[in-house]
Enzyme design. Structure first.
Site: not given
Ligand code: ADP
Length: 162
Positions: A10, A50, A90, A96, A107, A126, A129, A140
């Site tokens: 990212k 997303y 992962r 996350t 992370r 973070n 992705h 994706e």
């Molecule tokens: P992951 O990336 O670990 O698979 P998710 O699919 O749950 O996690 O979420 C996608 C992305 O959304 C996260 O990687 C993070 O960048 C963002 N995200 C998650 N929760 C929040 C939040 N409360 N505020 C801002 N961004 C968020």
């Protein structure tokens, strides 16, 4: 099972100069990079990536924030291939929220915010992705790569690492 998965470094990973460090984590685990490019994503592409899932899970505000963030500067899009690549990647990436990610994960190791700060303000930053499931990976990969950008080749030492 040999799988392919999508990783995005990212904008925070690119801005912080962590592209090499992040790639190293996958390479040293014996995973194979079979596609890679820098992409300035459009709002449409980021929204499609997303999509509704994030709006449903976290609300529309988070989706808008994420789309703005992911399109703020270029990302590195990578196709990673290997045995159980989806789950393995992962695990290497970690939880996350950076403040909650274990040390030893990308992370966790590159988080530089406190847990409280990360929870309040920095949840999207973070670094990475990584596709969550086989179905997500398929969707994706098709969104970020054309077939001819994914390469079928052998590493000279492959028989030693698989
Ligand atoms: P992951 O990336 O670990 O698979 P998710 O699919 O749950 O996690 O979420 C996608 C992305 O959304 C996260 O990687 C993070 O960048 C963002 N995200 C998650 N929760 C929040 C939040 N409360 N505020 C801002 N961004 C968020």
């Amino acid at each position: 099972m040999i799988e392919q998965t999508l990783v995005l470094i990212k904008p925070d990973g690119v801005q912080r100069g962590l592209i090499g460090e992040i790639l190293k984590r996958f390479e040293q685990r014996g995973l194979k990079i079979v596609g890679m490019k820098m992409v300035q994503a459009s709002a449409n592409q980021a929204t499609e990536h997303y999509g509704e899932e994030i709006a449903e899970k976290y609300g529309k505000k988070v989706l808008d924030y994420l789309v703005d963030f992911v399109t703020s500067t270029p990302v590195i899009a990578i196709v990673i291939q290997g045995s159980s690549a989806i789950a393995t990647v992962r695990k290497i990436v970690g939880a996350t929220y950076p403040g909650e990610a274990d040390l030893g994960t990308i992370r966790g190791d590159f988080n530089h915010t406190s847990k409280v700060y990360a929870k309040k303000n920095d949840q999207g930053h973070n670094l990475i992705h990584a596709s969550e499931s086989e179905e997500a990976a398929k969707r994706e990969l098709a969104l970020w790569f054309s077939i001819d950008e994914i390469h079928d080749y052998k590493l000279s030492h492959e028989e030693h690492i698989l």
